[in-house]
Motif scaffolding. Structure first.
Motif, PDB file in Angstrom:
ATOM      1  N   ASP A 264       0.821  -1.214   0.000  1.00  0.00           N
ATOM      2  CA  ASP A 264       0.000   0.000   0.000  1.00  0.00           C
ATOM      3  C   ASP A 264       0.860   1.272   0.000  1.00  0.00           C
ATOM      4  O   ASP A 264       0.341   2.375   0.214  1.00  0.00           O
ATOM      5  N   SER A 265       2.168   1.141  -0.241  1.00  0.00           N
ATOM      6  CA  SER A 265       3.054   2.321  -0.271  1.00  0.00           C
ATOM      7  C   SER A 265       2.922   3.051  -1.593  1.00  0.00           C
ATOM      8  O   SER A 265       2.654   2.445  -2.633  1.00  0.00           O
ATOM      9  N   ASP A 266       3.189   4.353  -1.561  1.00  0.00           N
ATOM     10  CA  ASP A 266       3.268   5.144  -2.784  1.00  0.00           C
ATOM     11  C   ASP A 266       4.569   4.761  -3.491  1.00  0.00           C
ATOM     12  O   ASP A 266       5.661   4.884  -2.910  1.00  0.00           O
ATOM     13  N   ILE A 267       4.457   4.316  -4.718  1.00  0.00           N
ATOM     14  CA  ILE A 267       5.634   3.743  -5.400  1.00  0.00           C
ATOM     15  C   ILE A 267       6.747   4.786  -5.617  1.00  0.00           C
ATOM     16  O   ILE A 267       7.939   4.488  -5.457  1.00  0.00           O
ATOM     17  N   GLU A 268       6.366   6.030  -5.928  1.00  0.00           N
ATOM     18  CA  GLU A 268       7.384   7.067  -6.171  1.00  0.00           C
ATOM     19  C   GLU A 268       8.146   7.389  -4.888  1.00  0.00           C
ATOM     20  O   GLU A 268       9.368   7.552  -4.906  1.00  0.00           O
ATOM     21  N   LYS A 269       7.391   7.492  -3.785  1.00  0.00           N
ATOM     22  CA  LYS A 269       8.055   7.759  -2.499  1.00  0.00           C
ATOM     23  C   LYS A 269       8.959   6.578  -2.118  1.00  0.00           C
ATOM     24  O   LYS A 269      10.065   6.771  -1.608  1.00  0.00           O
ATOM     25  N   ALA A 270       8.467   5.381  -2.376  1.00  0.00           N
ATOM     26  CA  ALA A 270       9.273   4.195  -2.041  1.00  0.00           C
ATOM     27  C   ALA A 270      10.597   4.218  -2.805  1.00  0.00           C
ATOM     28  O   ALA A 270      11.668   4.017  -2.226  1.00  0.00           O
TER      29      ALA A 270
END
Ligand code: NAD
Length: 491
Positions: A264-270
């Motif tokens: 459920d993480s934001d892919i760009e932030k990850a």
């Protein structure tokens, strides 16, 4: 650039006259010959620190007085920020903005411990409630004595500040031995101490090789405390030397820190935080999140974006505008990282990008950032610190599996977890066996918060009030306030 050691408030030539080469990692060329201390210089430095502690004013001053010196040192660091940052780039290779950040943190560290030295005046005596009215007791906090500090090359002046500032704030005196790979800015600390009029012998700086200068310092009977940051094998040697004389010790060692990314993480932030967690400072960071665990549903998309972004990182000498990845510290380190990647591939991992010298950068120790996937759990790459721009990625299925994989390491310095579910991140953070846990980020470090590792990543904590405690002893003073005879032997 300095050619002498800083002992007892003076610049002195090593007694055996030695020196060693200092190289610019961006070119591999010799830029300086630094003074090589041996056991005789270390002995002179420890004796100076001993005199300053046993006979000098430093440990007996009010904390507020010591704070004035620390603030003067911080001001001097701030005045010279650009000069020190440039020297750090030349010596260590890191990009200039990172070096500026480090040097700003150095000044901040001296300021922070100046405040703690002031506060110590109000908190150095604690009354102890006793069940026996015939006695009154208090606990008093006092400086521990002469401290020997041995530090690595990855954050040269910052690692010095993490030890010098709290030790001096507590009232200890110190002998500092920087890494032979990066002696330049640590020596400047001698000039900064002089500018601040620090009493002679309070801070002594001996540059030299590990076995020639570090070992005599760790074995010196005049040293009360050893504070070490570096590798596990050297830490074990220092601990063995300390054991002989039962010296107080704190160790900040290596790591193989995990970063758990839930679906459920934001892919760009990850992707951004994975990059920052492993490629900042060329991956030569003890707390680097070098093991990335990604939940199945996100894994493939995330790895594709990670490779895309890793390929865009601008690799250049640290003084180049826009450089985000400089050279590794040495030829030896370059070969070690390269060998770790080769071994990983023979052990079954897949190299998706990097690990090679970039085109057009034939000199120096540059390496393209590497992404390894499907890294076997029993491979060296997964289990051992590489200390370079290499990230190992694996997939996981459940939260329990991710926590188990994260904790399956002999290290426990740091860990990071990312998810949009706050309850989950708190739950996972409490289960991770590591001294530092980042939630939804990786690496931001604050002088105020405790720093140190579980398991083989070390003993004790630096920074914050824990950093000051490292350099304090606790004494109980108990007074008999009753006039009646004790009546045990004499009735
Ligand atoms: P290292 O152990 O090789 O050297 C560290 C220091 O110890 C140097 O000053 C060296 O000269 C000295 N030394 C070497 N042999 C010695 C001996 N026999 N006796 C006394 N001193 C000796 O480590 P390094 O390569 O400089 O640094 C990299 C390591 O440091 C990595 O493992 C990294 O994870 C660790 N590190 C940890 C932290 C932390 O806060 N936990 C921070 C930075 C680096």
């Amino acid at each position: 650039m300095r050619t002498q050691l800083f002992i007892d408030g003076r610049w002195t030539t090593p007694l055996e006259g030695g020196s060693f080469d200092v190289l610019d990692p961006a070119t591999g060329k010799v830029i300086h010959r630094a003074p090589a201390a041996t056991a005789v210089d270390v002995d002179a430095a420890v004796r100076a620190a001993r005199r300053a502690f046993d006979e000098g004013p430093w440990p007996r001053m009010k904390g507020a007085q010591r704070a004035r010196y620390l603030r003067a040192m911080a001001a001097s660091v701030r005045r010279r920020l650009e000069e020190l940052a440039t020297l750090e780039v030349l010596d260590n290779g890191k990009p200039l903005p990172e070096a500026r950040w480090d040097i700003g943190d150095v000044a901040g560290c001296f300021e922070y411990y100046a405040t703690l030295a002031e506060e110590l005046d109000n908190h150095d005596i604690e009354p102890i409630a006793l069940p026996d009215p015939r006695f009154v007791s208090k606990a008093v906090r006092e400086p521990l004595g002469v401290a020997g500090a041995i530090i690595p090359w990855n954050f040269p002046l910052l690692m010095a500040a993490w030890k010098v500032a709290p030790a001096l704030a507590a009232g200890c005196t110190m002998v500092l031995k920087p890494s032979e790979l990066t002696p330049l800015t640590a020596l400047e600390l001698g000039a900064i101490a002089q500018e601040a009029d620090l009493p002679a012998g309070v801070l002594n700086i001996v540059t030299g090789l590990g076995p020639d200068a570090g070992q005599p310092l760790s074995e010196h009977p005049g040293v009360d405390k050893l504070a070490f940051t570096g590798s596990v094998p050297t830490g074990a040697k220092i601990m063995a030397s300390a054991a002989r004389d039962i010296k107080n010790i704190s160790l900040e060692l290596g790591g193989k820190s995990p970063f758990l990314i839930f679906e459920d993480s934001d892919i760009e932030k990850a992707v951004e935080w994975i990059l920052f967690g492993i490629f900042w400072n060329q991956g030569q960071v003890c707390s680097a999140t070098s093991r990335v665990l990604v939940q199945d549903a996100l894994h493939d998309r995330l790895v594709a974006r990670l490779v895309e972004e890793a390929r865009k990182i601008k690799i250049a000498p640290g003084m180049t505008e826009g450089a985000l990845l400089g050279p590794l510290i040495s030829h030896g380190q370059f070969l070690k990282v390269r060998a770790a990647i080769d071994t990983a591939c023979t052990e079954g991992a897949k190299l998706l990008c990097g690990g090679v010298r970039p085109l057009g950068l034939e000199q120096g120790y540059f390496m393209e950032p590497a992404v390894l996937v499907d890294v076997p759990l029993d491979s060296q790459a997964w289990r051992e610190e590489i200390f370079g721009p290499v990230v190992c990625v694996r997939r996981f299925d459940t939260e329990a599996q991710a926590v188990a994989l994260a904790n399956d390491s002999r290290f426990g310095l740091a860990a990071a977890v990312m998810s949009s579910d706050d309850e989950r991140t708190e739950r996972v953070a409490s289960r991770l066996r590591a001294g530092i846990v980042w939630i939804n980020c990786s690496q931001p470090t604050f002088t105020e918060a405790p720093w140190g590792g579980y398991k083989q990543s070390g003993i004790g904590r630096e920074l914050g009030r824990w950093g000051l405690d490292n350099y304090l002893e606790t004494k109980q003073i108990t007074r008999l306030v009753d006039d009646k005879p004790w009546g045990w032997y004499i009735k």
